[in-house]
Scaffold this motif. Structure first.
Motif, PDB file in Angstrom:
ATOM      1  N   LEU A 156       0.828  -1.208   0.000  1.00  0.00           N
ATOM      2  CA  LEU A 156       0.000   0.000   0.000  1.00  0.00           C
ATOM      3  C   LEU A 156       0.864   1.260   0.000  1.00  0.00           C
ATOM      4  CD1 LEU A 156      -2.824  -1.081   2.417  1.00  0.00           C
ATOM      5  CD2 LEU A 156      -3.104  -0.391   0.042  1.00  0.00           C
ATOM      6  N   THR A 206       0.633   3.990  -3.143  1.00  0.00           N
ATOM      7  CA  THR A 206       0.155   5.336  -2.813  1.00  0.00           C
ATOM      8  C   THR A 206       1.299   6.343  -2.735  1.00  0.00           C
ATOM      9  OG1 THR A 206       0.201   4.796  -0.445  1.00  0.00           O
ATOM     10  CG2 THR A 206      -1.905   4.512  -1.594  1.00  0.00           C
ATOM     11  N   PHE A 226      -2.445  -6.365  -1.919  1.00  0.00           N
ATOM     12  CA  PHE A 226      -3.146  -5.334  -1.164  1.00  0.00           C
ATOM     13  C   PHE A 226      -4.229  -5.889  -0.270  1.00  0.00           C
ATOM     14  CE2 PHE A 226      -1.371  -3.521  -4.900  1.00  0.00           C
ATOM     15  CZ  PHE A 226      -0.824  -2.342  -4.458  1.00  0.00           C
ATOM     16  N   SER A 255      -6.280   2.270   2.858  1.00  0.00           N
ATOM     17  CA  SER A 255      -5.974   0.844   2.722  1.00  0.00           C
ATOM     18  C   SER A 255      -7.242  -0.004   2.728  1.00  0.00           C
ATOM     19  CB  SER A 255      -5.028   0.388   3.831  1.00  0.00           C
ATOM     20  OG  SER A 255      -5.611   0.613   5.095  1.00  0.00           O
ATOM     21  N   ARG A 279      -8.652  -2.289  -0.360  1.00  0.00           N
ATOM     22  CA  ARG A 279      -8.858  -3.717  -0.108  1.00  0.00           C
ATOM     23  C   ARG A 279     -10.285  -4.137  -0.463  1.00  0.00           C
ATOM     24  NH1 ARG A 279      -7.071  -3.576   4.918  1.00  0.00           N
ATOM     25  NH2 ARG A 279      -4.908  -3.696   4.272  1.00  0.00           N
TER      26      ARG A 279
END
Length: 198
Positions: free
Chosen positions: A99, A103, A136, A184, A188
């Motif tokens: 993650l 990002t 992820f 996150s 997900r």
């Protein structure tokens, strides 16, 4: 060459465990997280990576295939050796690291000892397009990442899904169907929705 080591934990050192396989004791370098799960005298199976250099042969160990797989990806980046890979996985679980990469959160990666901003940025740049959807989704034992959603909405989650190859429309539609407090969690849950639509 050595896929895993299975035996009795003979000793636990600061940064390694000695695994007695019956005839040979192997020193396996591990993260503090991995070492904390071991107990002296108990049986353990550890997934391993053998680093061969001119003057040494070092064995690095992990509790899961996911950790080992992410370690291999990290050390595939030029300048990121096994010590950096182990340091990163000492402070971040595999899904947390994935993650951070998608990002562009290289600052989180610099929490690892010996990993500076320049190396962290290089890791993010080189791995961003190589991570897969499964990286992820929360793996067993992983703790969720507390990353607050931006005030502008779910843009960061949509961008992360687009980086994985989904179209803007697909990503936006999936993110709009979830109600999460962190980036996150949004990624997900959106990945789960996108996986069902395949």
């Amino acid at each position: 060459m050595i896929a895993f080591i299975s035996g009795t934990v003979a000793a636990i050192e600061d940064n390694a465990a000695i695994i007695d396989t019956g005839a040979v004791g192997y020193r396996v370098y591990m993260s503090p997280y991995g070492l904390s799960a071991l107990s002296k005298g108990e049986h353990a199976t550890i997934h391993t990576y053998l680093k061969v250099a001119e003057d040494a042969m070092d064995l690095y160990g992990f509790l899961s295939d996911e950790e080992l797989s992410m370690f291999r990806r990290i050390i595939s980046v030029s300048g990121a050796g096994p010590k950096a890979g182990l340091a990163i996985l000492s402070v971040l679980r595999p899904s947390e690291f994935a993650l951070a990469v998608v990002t562009n959160d290289f600052k989180t990666i610099t929490r690892a000892q010996g990993v500076g901003p320049k190396l962290a940025q290089k890791i993010v740049l080189e791995l961003k397009d190589k991570l897969e959807n499964g990286d992820f989704i929360k793996a067993s034992g992983d703790s969720p990442v507390a990353m607050p959603l931006p005030t502008s909405g779910n843009n960061e989650a949509v961008e992360a899904l687009c980086a994985l190859g989904y179209s803007q429309a697909e990503a936006s539609r999936a993110v709009s169907q979830v109600n999460c407090e962190t980036v996150s969690d949004a990624i997900r849950e959106a990945l789960k929705i996108l996986a069902k639509s395949l």
